[in-house]
Each structure stands twice: as structure tokens, then as C-alpha cells.
Design a protein around this motif. Structure first.
Motif, mmCIF file in Angstrom:
data_model
loop_
_atom_site.group_PDB
_atom_site.id
_atom_site.type_symbol
_atom_site.label_atom_id
_atom_site.label_comp_id
_atom_site.label_asym_id
_atom_site.label_seq_id
_atom_site.Cartn_x
_atom_site.Cartn_y
_atom_site.Cartn_z
ATOM 1 N N VAL A 177 -8.702 -9.226 -10.765
ATOM 2 C CA VAL A 177 -9.697 -9.133 -10.427
ATOM 3 C C VAL A 177 -10.530 -8.884 -9.454
ATOM 4 O O VAL A 177 -10.595 -10.673 -8.749
ATOM 5 C CB VAL A 177 -10.352 -9.133 -11.737
ATOM 6 C CG1 VAL A 177 -11.891 -9.485 -11.838
ATOM 7 C CG2 VAL A 177 -10.059 -9.266 -12.841
ATOM 8 N N ASN A 178 -11.004 -8.577 -8.555
ATOM 9 C CA ASN A 178 -11.326 -9.037 -7.379
ATOM 10 C C ASN A 178 -12.500 -7.522 -6.544
ATOM 11 O O ASN A 178 -12.352 -6.969 -7.315
ATOM 12 C CB ASN A 178 -10.615 -9.405 -5.680
ATOM 13 C CG ASN A 178 -9.452 -7.773 -5.675
ATOM 14 O OD1 ASN A 178 -10.290 -6.754 -5.803
ATOM 15 N ND2 ASN A 178 -8.418 -7.808 -5.696
ATOM 16 N N ASN A 179 -13.162 -8.036 -5.392
ATOM 17 C CA ASN A 179 -14.419 -7.161 -5.183
ATOM 18 C C ASN A 179 -13.670 -5.550 -4.522
ATOM 19 O O ASN A 179 -14.594 -4.860 -4.325
ATOM 20 C CB ASN A 179 -14.764 -8.161 -3.985
ATOM 21 C CG ASN A 179 -15.695 -8.921 -4.709
ATOM 22 O OD1 ASN A 179 -15.688 -10.144 -5.937
ATOM 23 N ND2 ASN A 179 -16.893 -9.732 -3.260
ATOM 24 N N ASN A 180 -12.279 -5.293 -4.729
ATOM 25 C CA ASN A 180 -11.530 -4.496 -4.326
ATOM 26 C C ASN A 180 -11.544 -4.035 -5.357
ATOM 27 O O ASN A 180 -11.179 -1.915 -5.286
ATOM 28 C CB ASN A 180 -11.299 -4.216 -3.027
ATOM 29 C CG ASN A 180 -11.096 -4.622 -1.846
ATOM 30 O OD1 ASN A 180 -12.661 -4.356 -0.912
ATOM 31 N ND2 ASN A 180 -10.409 -5.666 -1.230
ATOM 32 N N LEU A 181 -11.725 -4.239 -6.674
ATOM 33 C CA LEU A 181 -11.773 -3.281 -7.889
ATOM 34 C C LEU A 181 -11.799 -2.142 -7.913
ATOM 35 O O LEU A 181 -13.690 -1.848 -8.493
ATOM 36 C CB LEU A 181 -11.475 -4.344 -9.231
ATOM 37 C CG LEU A 181 -11.172 -3.808 -10.336
ATOM 38 C CD1 LEU A 181 -9.806 -4.144 -10.914
ATOM 39 C CD2 LEU A 181 -11.133 -5.136 -11.320
ATOM 40 N N LYS B 241 -2.690 1.509 -9.061
ATOM 41 C CA LYS B 241 -3.619 1.757 -8.065
ATOM 42 C C LYS B 241 -5.042 1.391 -8.342
ATOM 43 O O LYS B 241 -5.828 1.654 -8.750
ATOM 44 C CB LYS B 241 -3.689 2.538 -6.921
ATOM 45 C CG LYS B 241 -2.443 3.097 -6.378
ATOM 46 C CD LYS B 241 -2.287 4.389 -5.919
ATOM 47 C CE LYS B 241 -1.058 4.574 -4.971
ATOM 48 N NZ LYS B 241 -0.214 3.773 -4.563
ATOM 49 N N ALA B 242 -4.656 -0.021 -8.365
ATOM 50 C CA ALA B 242 -6.499 -1.041 -8.674
ATOM 51 C C ALA B 242 -7.549 -0.561 -8.137
ATOM 52 O O ALA B 242 -8.347 -0.882 -8.223
ATOM 53 C CB ALA B 242 -6.130 -2.836 -9.188
ATOM 54 N N ASP B 243 -7.866 -0.553 -6.515
ATOM 55 C CA ASP B 243 -8.467 -0.318 -5.935
ATOM 56 C C ASP B 243 -8.967 1.257 -5.688
ATOM 57 O O ASP B 243 -9.830 1.825 -5.005
ATOM 58 C CB ASP B 243 -8.268 -0.571 -4.635
ATOM 59 C CG ASP B 243 -7.120 0.161 -3.964
ATOM 60 O OD1 ASP B 243 -6.447 0.973 -4.654
ATOM 61 O OD2 ASP B 243 -6.999 -0.142 -2.699
ATOM 62 N N ARG B 244 -8.489 2.018 -6.685
ATOM 63 C CA ARG B 244 -8.380 3.478 -6.871
ATOM 64 C C ARG B 244 -8.786 3.697 -8.714
ATOM 65 O O ARG B 244 -8.007 3.911 -9.015
ATOM 66 C CB ARG B 244 -7.271 4.962 -6.457
ATOM 67 C CG ARG B 244 -7.402 4.090 -4.289
ATOM 68 C CD ARG B 244 -5.594 5.173 -3.939
ATOM 69 N NE ARG B 244 -5.330 4.301 -3.189
ATOM 70 C CZ ARG B 244 -4.336 5.200 -2.370
ATOM 71 N NH1 ARG B 244 -3.801 6.416 -3.161
ATOM 72 N NH2 ARG B 244 -3.438 4.752 -1.039
ATOM 73 N N THR C 247 -4.452 3.053 -18.160
ATOM 74 C CA THR C 247 -5.747 4.104 -17.115
ATOM 75 C C THR C 247 -6.881 3.451 -18.033
ATOM 76 O O THR C 247 -7.429 2.984 -18.637
ATOM 77 C CB THR C 247 -5.489 5.951 -17.513
ATOM 78 O OG1 THR C 247 -5.011 5.985 -19.657
ATOM 79 C CG2 THR C 247 -3.723 6.226 -17.573
ATOM 80 N N PRO C 248 -7.999 4.392 -16.784
ATOM 81 C CA PRO C 248 -9.247 3.484 -17.006
ATOM 82 C C PRO C 248 -9.445 3.712 -18.650
ATOM 83 O O PRO C 248 -10.735 3.355 -19.227
ATOM 84 C CB PRO C 248 -10.413 3.464 -16.049
ATOM 85 C CG PRO C 248 -9.404 5.155 -15.532
ATOM 86 C CD PRO C 248 -7.958 4.316 -15.586
ATOM 87 N N ASP D 276 3.537 -0.082 -14.071
ATOM 88 C CA ASP D 276 4.540 0.908 -13.091
ATOM 89 C C ASP D 276 5.739 0.069 -13.345
ATOM 90 O O ASP D 276 7.524 0.227 -12.752
ATOM 91 C CB ASP D 276 3.505 0.979 -12.097
ATOM 92 C CG ASP D 276 2.886 2.012 -11.406
ATOM 93 O OD1 ASP D 276 3.409 2.375 -12.355
ATOM 94 O OD2 ASP D 276 2.965 2.214 -10.842
ATOM 95 N N GLU D 277 5.707 -1.715 -13.328
ATOM 96 C CA GLU D 277 6.740 -2.215 -12.625
ATOM 97 C C GLU D 277 7.908 -3.084 -14.252
ATOM 98 O O GLU D 277 8.450 -4.057 -13.962
ATOM 99 C CB GLU D 277 6.721 -3.628 -12.208
ATOM 100 C CG GLU D 277 5.881 -3.417 -10.794
ATOM 101 C CD GLU D 277 6.589 -1.914 -10.219
ATOM 102 O OE1 GLU D 277 8.514 -2.503 -9.869
ATOM 103 O OE2 GLU D 277 6.008 -1.061 -8.956
#
Length: 215
Positions: A11-15, A114-117, A145-146, A176-177
């Protein structure tokens, strides 16, 4: 015993966030230089960013809210399966991996973590998929998925079908991992009394033979 593995989105500002929704933002308006003692952070966010739990109120005007949900569903044995070769999470897809009783289920799809996309579309959970989960005793389902519905959906067949069968929803788990198999899960929502959803910290640990009364 294996170590706990974090399967939450960072959880960051690029999420990434739903188009038009409130993005996550953290900043520190009060600093130690100002107070002489402490930093005090502030966050603004939608309840549906990152790894999160949906409450029925999210898609039903009179639905239950986060504190109405049974907390036990978010703690205990779970099964992780890979359905990346399927375009939707339906009965056929689920039958390819499941047969016995499963109370908590996490599903890896073809969508990369891909948490930023924010994705254009996702493999949805269908009505017959929800019914089949119910036949196995599923009480909680998580997806990487969202949403459990197509991004553009207004009918929200997946959400409503899962509610019909008394199955709680987790979204945006990171798988994914993670290998398929049996795990212990902890994915507790925050005690947000009137909320339609809540960010969670989701962690798993492999279940070794005889380590669990998985149900």
C-alpha cells in the motif's frame, strides 16, 4: 513449520485504483521538527484499493457492513488453486481443481500481480461457479483481481451470486509467487463499523501433513 508469506498488495502512493475512485495517499503533515517529539501521518483512500474485503453493503443498499461479517471466515485453513488457463471462474474451471470440502478458497488467475496497474478486464466468477463453491462448503473466496466481476459490469453477477450462497469476498490477493496447495490464512478486515469494505493484511503459511484440521 513454514514462514508466513505476505500476499497483500503493497500500500503506497503508486497503488492502482478504480478509475474515478479515491486513490490511496499517505503523507506526513505533522513532523517531529514541528512537534518536537513525533511524526503523525495521514491517509486518504477508498475502501477498495489494495488487498481488501467486500461487505454486502458495497453492492446492496441494505447489505451488511464490515463489522457485520463473521471474523472467523478470515482466519483458518484455505486452499490455493491456479485457474490461469480459464477465461472465467465457472463450475467447469473449479471442478478441474476441486472436489472435496473447502471452506476458504484463493484463486490465481491469468492476470499478472501488478499493483501499480489497473487492469482493463478480469476473469469473473460466474453464477454456476458460485453455486459450485457453495456445494463444497466455501465461505470465503479470494481472487488476485480487483473484482469478481468484469470491470465494466453494472449487474455484478459474481458479487450477487456469492452473496446468495453466503460466500464472503476478498480481492487483490497477490498469488503469482505462490504454489497451489493447502495453507493457513489470516486476512483480517479493519473494524470499520459502517464501511462497505476494508483493506486487509493477508498472510499465508503452508500446511504440513498433520498440522491442521483443515475444513
Amino acid at each position: 513449520m513454514g514462514e508466513w508469506m505476505d500476499i497483500s498488495q503493497p500500500v503506497n502512493n503508486n497503488l492502482a485504483h478504480w478509475p474515478g475512485d479515491q486513490p490511496f495517499h499517505y503523507h506526513t503533515p505533522v513532523t517531529k521538527d514541528m512537534t518536537g517529539s513525533v511524526n503523525i501521518g495521514r491517509i486518504t483512500t477508498s475502501t477498495h484499493v489494495g488487498t481488501h474485503a467486500d461487505a454486502p453493503y458495497h453492492f446492496m443498499e441494505n447489505g451488511g457492513k464490515i463489522l457485520d461479517l463473521e471474523i472467523d471466515r478470515y482466519i483458518g485453513p484455505c486452499k490455493i488453486i491456479d485457474l490461469a488457463s480459464f477465461h472465467e471462474i465457472n463450475e467447469i474451471a473449479l471442478k478441474s481443481k476441486l472436489s472435496g470440502r473447502t471452506e476458504r478458497l484463493l484463486i490465481r488467475t491469468s492476470l499478472p500481480n501488478k499493483a501499480d496497474r489497473f487492469p482493463e478486464d478480469v476473469p469473473p466468477i460466474t453464477a454456476d461457479g458460485a453455486a459450485f463453491m457453495h456445494s463444497l462448503g466455501v465461505k470465503l473466496v479470494g481472487v488476485d483481481t480487483p473484482s469478481v466481476d468484469p470491470i465494466s459490469s453494472k449487474e455484478l453477477v459474481g458479487h450477487h451470486s456469492l452473496f446468495k450462497h453466503d460466500i464472503n469476498i476478498l480481492e487483490n490477493v497477490m498469488l503469482d509467487e505462490v504454489e497451489e496447495g493447502d495453507y493457513q490464512l489470516i486476512a483480517l478486515p479493519l473494524p470499520l463499523q459502517d464501511a462497505d469494505g476494508s483493506l486487509v493484511r493477508a498472510v499465508i503459511k503452508p500446511i504440513r501433513g498433520g498440522d491442521s484440521d483443515a475444513k
